[in-house]
Scaffold this motif. Structure first.
Motif, short mmCIF file in Angstrom:
data_model
loop_
_atom_site.label_atom_id
_atom_site.label_comp_id
_atom_site.label_asym_id
_atom_site.label_seq_id
_atom_site.Cartn_x
_atom_site.Cartn_y
_atom_site.Cartn_z
N SER A 86 47.91 14.14 63.21
CA SER A 86 47.17 15.21 62.53
C SER A 86 46.14 14.69 61.54
O SER A 86 45.17 15.39 61.23
CB SER A 86 48.16 16.14 61.81
OG SER A 86 48.92 15.41 60.86
N ILE A 87 46.34 13.50 61.00
CA ILE A 87 45.41 12.99 59.98
C ILE A 87 44.70 11.72 60.44
O ILE A 87 43.95 11.12 59.66
CB ILE A 87 46.14 12.72 58.65
CG1 ILE A 87 47.22 11.63 58.83
CG2 ILE A 87 46.71 13.98 58.08
CD1 ILE A 87 47.87 11.20 57.51
N ARG A 88 44.91 11.30 61.72
CA ARG A 88 44.39 10.00 62.15
C ARG A 88 42.86 9.94 62.05
O ARG A 88 42.29 8.95 61.59
CB ARG A 88 44.84 9.69 63.57
CG ARG A 88 44.35 8.31 64.04
CD ARG A 88 44.71 8.05 65.48
NE ARG A 88 46.16 8.02 65.65
CZ ARG A 88 46.82 8.63 66.61
NH1 ARG A 88 46.15 9.35 67.51
NH2 ARG A 88 48.13 8.55 66.69
N THR A 89 42.19 11.00 62.50
CA THR A 89 40.72 10.98 62.49
C THR A 89 40.18 10.79 61.09
O THR A 89 39.36 9.90 60.82
CB THR A 89 40.17 12.28 63.10
OG1 THR A 89 40.60 12.37 64.46
CG2 THR A 89 38.65 12.29 63.05
N SER A 90 40.64 11.62 60.17
CA SER A 90 40.17 11.53 58.78
C SER A 90 40.60 10.21 58.15
O SER A 90 39.86 9.61 57.36
CB SER A 90 40.72 12.70 57.97
OG SER A 90 40.27 13.93 58.49
N LEU A 91 41.80 9.75 58.51
CA LEU A 91 42.31 8.51 57.93
C LEU A 91 41.48 7.31 58.38
O LEU A 91 41.19 6.40 57.57
CB LEU A 91 43.78 8.33 58.34
CG LEU A 91 44.61 7.34 57.53
CD1 LEU A 91 44.59 7.70 56.06
CD2 LEU A 91 46.05 7.34 58.04
N CYS A 92 41.07 7.28 59.65
CA CYS A 92 40.22 6.19 60.12
C CYS A 92 38.88 6.19 59.38
O CYS A 92 38.33 5.13 59.06
CB CYS A 92 39.99 6.32 61.62
SG CYS A 92 41.39 5.80 62.63
N HIS A 93 38.35 7.37 59.15
CA HIS A 93 37.10 7.47 58.40
C HIS A 93 37.26 6.92 56.99
O HIS A 93 36.40 6.18 56.48
CB HIS A 93 36.63 8.93 58.35
CG HIS A 93 36.20 9.45 59.68
ND1 HIS A 93 36.16 10.80 59.96
CD2 HIS A 93 35.80 8.82 60.81
CE1 HIS A 93 35.75 10.97 61.20
NE2 HIS A 93 35.53 9.78 61.75
N LEU A 94 38.38 7.26 56.33
CA LEU A 94 38.63 6.78 54.96
C LEU A 94 38.80 5.26 54.96
O LEU A 94 38.22 4.56 54.11
CB LEU A 94 39.88 7.45 54.40
CG LEU A 94 40.32 6.99 52.99
CD1 LEU A 94 39.23 7.24 51.96
CD2 LEU A 94 41.63 7.68 52.57
N LEU A 95 39.57 4.74 55.91
CA LEU A 95 39.79 3.30 55.96
C LEU A 95 38.49 2.55 56.25
O LEU A 95 38.26 1.45 55.73
CB LEU A 95 40.84 2.96 57.04
CG LEU A 95 42.28 3.39 56.72
CD1 LEU A 95 43.17 3.19 57.93
CD2 LEU A 95 42.81 2.61 55.52
N SER A 96 37.61 3.13 57.04
CA SER A 96 36.31 2.50 57.33
C SER A 96 35.48 2.34 56.06
O SER A 96 34.71 1.39 55.93
CB SER A 96 35.55 3.32 58.37
OG SER A 96 36.23 3.37 59.59
N LEU A 97 35.65 3.26 55.13
CA LEU A 97 34.86 3.24 53.90
C LEU A 97 35.41 2.25 52.87
O LEU A 97 34.65 1.70 52.07
CB LEU A 97 34.82 4.64 53.28
CG LEU A 97 34.06 5.71 54.08
CD1 LEU A 97 34.27 7.08 53.44
CD2 LEU A 97 32.58 5.38 54.14
N ILE A 98 36.72 2.01 52.88
CA ILE A 98 37.31 1.20 51.81
C ILE A 98 37.74 -0.19 52.25
O ILE A 98 38.23 -0.98 51.44
CB ILE A 98 38.53 1.93 51.20
CG1 ILE A 98 39.67 2.06 52.21
CG2 ILE A 98 38.13 3.31 50.66
CD1 ILE A 98 40.96 2.62 51.61
#
Length: 722
Positions: free
Chosen positions: A155-167
């Motif tokens: 449920s949160i994988r898409t948003s989580l990948c985006h966050l990890l890409s930024l940090i």
């Protein structure tokens, strides 16, 4: 991220149902979260509406944000609509505290008491939006392992990948994480968001991650909703200046963040380290101990121009001895300033961009107390085409940090060239005021730069630095006399006079034996200012003379070893002339070489005296400028006398209605007559000292300082006032 778009709350409840304040609303929200819906006495929607309205209008302070996050980060009795609305309105008014971020990350994943998948996805999207305004930028970096371990949550994988890409930083890219990502990508059929995160990893280790990491439409982190971004930036913009200023005062060992709005509109970016080869970056420094311990291992940021405005990067540049860093800075500045100069000449310059660059250069100069050589070269050429208006305060402040140099003779090759004066004096009186403010700052900076002279030196101007200070003061004296004698006497001239007096207040208090010489204004300028029609200006010039008197008194003896006799004689003449004017009733008395009568021609003095005595036999030119009759002091002298007379009447127990009152103006002879006729008994000197004290109590301390520095008799007779 359209699901995270801002939704300002609607007024769907009556005023009576709403809590009176945000504090009351938060308390009601906490109660509602622990109370089943059927047992509540207040509609939850009205409470949520108050919280969200406050958040949308002015943002939530750290305590309020913390309270709301603690409520919505666990499973409660609140309905999902209320929770979703609260998450969508988490507008922070300040930087986001680290503990709030930790609470949100702790709410992610599966487990009893965790919020719904929709709420968790909203939390991750919120972290993506606010990750640049977190109080401690390293918070998410320290939680990287926890976030990475949640990639199996669908449920949160898409948003989580985006966050990890930024940090993601190099230190986060570990072999076991690369392996997990590759396995996950293979198992999910090359999902776009995972490919995007893998591409970030491959940027750090291209030799380890082989194969194609294609860039699909959904592999890049999407830009946060434009409306939400606009709203949060508008809220934070109100407090960002004060916060940054307080931050710099509180801690200069942490990278400053100005917020996205200012970074996008500024020519100078915030500090960012891209693709660091080391695990340590400036963004990860938190305090002075951390900075000192890791100084040698810090990776230089991507754009060194940020050193102009960032306090921590300035320290790093100053302490780092890397020639590469110096070359990067010089190359960028030389190209940038040359482009700006050419754009100005062609009339196509972006003034906002130029202002950002000049303000950044000024911040650097204020930090280092010096100008970079490339900046000096730029200013030298820029002054020749400058209109005297654009960025005037920044230009003058920059020039005030010019290195100490000869101010006499050929100035054409110096940034401190007469074109500066021509550009400014072509405009209004405020430009003249700025010019004198510039010379005041320049003299202060040069005083700090001047090298001390050997104590055995036989002249106060033996060294070139001291000579430069003297020449600068001489130039200002010439400019002052020129303006005061050429401009009409009106309200505008008082602005220039005040600026001149400010320069000499700085000059008269700057001297240090064998270091900063005593530099006197010409007597003609002293006399011109002494005859001012302003009480404030008269008080200031007498205070300046007192400062010089104290400076000579504090100088090692013999003074004549360091200063020529004509210098000390000139000052003693000015001191005596003003003393005669104010105290001795010998105004404009000419008795060379001891007194020059303020350069008043004896024939003119006699004519003025005859005119005054013809008006009234008690008038005379000698007493026309003393403490009772001086036009700029007479009203204060009268007020001081009335207060003194009433005190004496009360002290002696006289009848206020029967005692003889003084009709004024007060003089020594009239005080004797008053005493003889049954009035109060007050000595002439006591009255005059009372006037001096009266003025001092009202901010005009110059005359008193002058008199007690010039008269040994007063210091002995009234030691309590000295």
């Amino acid at each position: 991220m359209t699901a995270f778009a801002p939704q300002p709350p609607t007024a769907n409840a009556s005023a009576e149902e709403r809590p009176a304040s945000l504090h009351d609303a938060l308390e009601a929200l906490e109660r509602a979260s622990n109370t089943p819906a059927k047992q509540r006495s207040v509609k939850t929607s009205s409470v949520v509406d108050v919280v969200c309205r406050q958040a949308f209008d002015v943002g939530l302070d750290q305590d309020s944000l913390r309270t709301v996050v603690q409520i919505v980060s666990v499973k409660t009795e609140l309905d999902q609509t209320s929770v979703t609305t609260l998450i969508k309105n988490l507008y922070p008014a300040q930087r986001v505290p680290s503990d709030v971020v930790i609470t949100i990350v702790g709410a992610l994943g599966q487990g009893k008491g965790k919020p719904t998948p929709g709420s968790q996805n909203g939390f991750v999207k919120w972290l993506i939006t606010v990750h640049e305004i977190i109080e401690d930028p390293s918070t998410l970096s320290r939680l990287y392992g926890v976030l990475f371990g949640l990639l199996d949550s669908i449920s949160i994988r898409t948003s989580l990948c985006h966050l990890l890409s930024l940090i993601t930083l190099r230190k986060h890219v570990k072999p076991f994480r690369i392996e997990q990502l590759l396995e996950l990508a293979r198992g999910l059929g090359n999902e776009p968001v995972l490919q995007g995160l893998l591409r970030v990893y491959k940027d750090y280790y291209p030799d380890i991650i082989l194969g194609s990491t294609s860039a699909g439409r959904n592999s890049f982190p999407p830009a946060p909703d434009a409306e939400w971004r606009t709203r949060i930036l508008a809220i934070q913009e109100r407090a960002i200046t004060e916060e940054d200023s307080a931050f710099e005062q509180r801690n200069g060992f942490k990278v400053a963040r100005r917020g996205r709005a200012r970074v996008k509109t500024s020519a100078i970016p915030d500090v960012h380290t891209f693709h660091a080869n080391e695990a340590i970056t400036l963004e990860g420094i938190d305090n002075v101990e951390d900075f000192v311990e890791k100084l040698e291992r810090i990776e230089a940021p991507g754009q060194m121009v940020s050193f102009l405005t960032d306090p921590l990067l300035q320290k790093y540049v100053e302490l780092s001895d890397s020639p590469i860093i110096v070359q990067r800075i010089q190359l960028w500045l030389s190209m940038c300033l040359e482009d700006q100069y050419n754009a100005i000449k062609e009339g196509v310059v972006d003034m906002r961009y130029l202002s950002d660059i000049l303000n950044g250069l000024l911040k650097h100069a204020q930090y280092t107390k010096k100008l970079l050589p490339i900046v000096q070269t730029f200013l030298k050429e820029y002054l020749l085409i400058w209109d005297g208006l654009q960025n005037v305060d920044t230009i003058l402040n920059l020039l005030s940090y010019s290195p100490i140099q000869s101010f006499a003779g050929k100035l054409r090759l110096s940034p401190l060239d007469f074109p500066l004066e021509r550009s400014l004096l072509a405009h209004d009186v405020q430009a003249c005021e700025r010019l004198f403010g510039f010379y005041t700052s320049l003299f202060r900076q040069w005083s700090n730069q001047a090298s001390p002279q050997p104590s055995r030196s036989t002249s106060s101007l033996a060294h070139s630095d001291q000579r430069a200070l003297y020449d600068l003061a001489a130039h200002v004296a010439t400019l002052s006399l020129s303006l005061l004698l050429s401009l009409p006497s009106n309200s505008s001239i008082s602005i220039i006079t005040s600026a001149i007096l400010t320069f000499y207040e700085q000059l008269s208090t700057s001297s240090k034996p064998h270091h900063i010489p005593i530099i006197l204004p010409p007597n003609s300028l002293i006399y011109l200012l002494t005859l001012s029609s302003s009480t404030t200006e008269f008080a200031r010039i007498t205070g300046i003379i007192a400062n010089y008197r104290h400076a000579f008194s504090a100088h090692p003896a013999p003074v004549l070893k360091y200063y020529p006799e004509e210098t000390t004689n000139s000052f003693n003449t000015a001191l005596r002339d003003v003393y005669n004017l104010l105290w001795m009733s010998r105004a404009l008395d000419v008795a060379p070489p001891k007194s020059m009568g303020l350069y008043c021609d004896p024939e003119l003095r006699d004519t003025l005296h005859a005119y005054l005595t013809e008006l009234d036999h008690e008038y005379s030119i000698q007493a026309a400028f003393n403490i009772s009759n001086n036009p700029v002091l007479a009203s204060m002298s009268l007020a001081a006398w009335l207060a003194l007379e009433n005190e004496e009447i009360e002290k002696e127990g006289y009848d206020p209605d029967a005692i003889t009152r003084h009709e004024g103006p007060v003089s020594q002879r009239k005080l004797e007559m008053l005493r003889a006729s049954g009035g109060v008994d007050v000595e002439w000197d006591a009255y005059r000292v009372r006037v001096l004290k009266w003025m001092e109590e009202r901010g005009l301390k110059g005359p008193k300082d002058f008199m007690f520095s010039a008269s040994n008799q007063l210091r002995v007779k009234f030691p309590e006032q000295a």
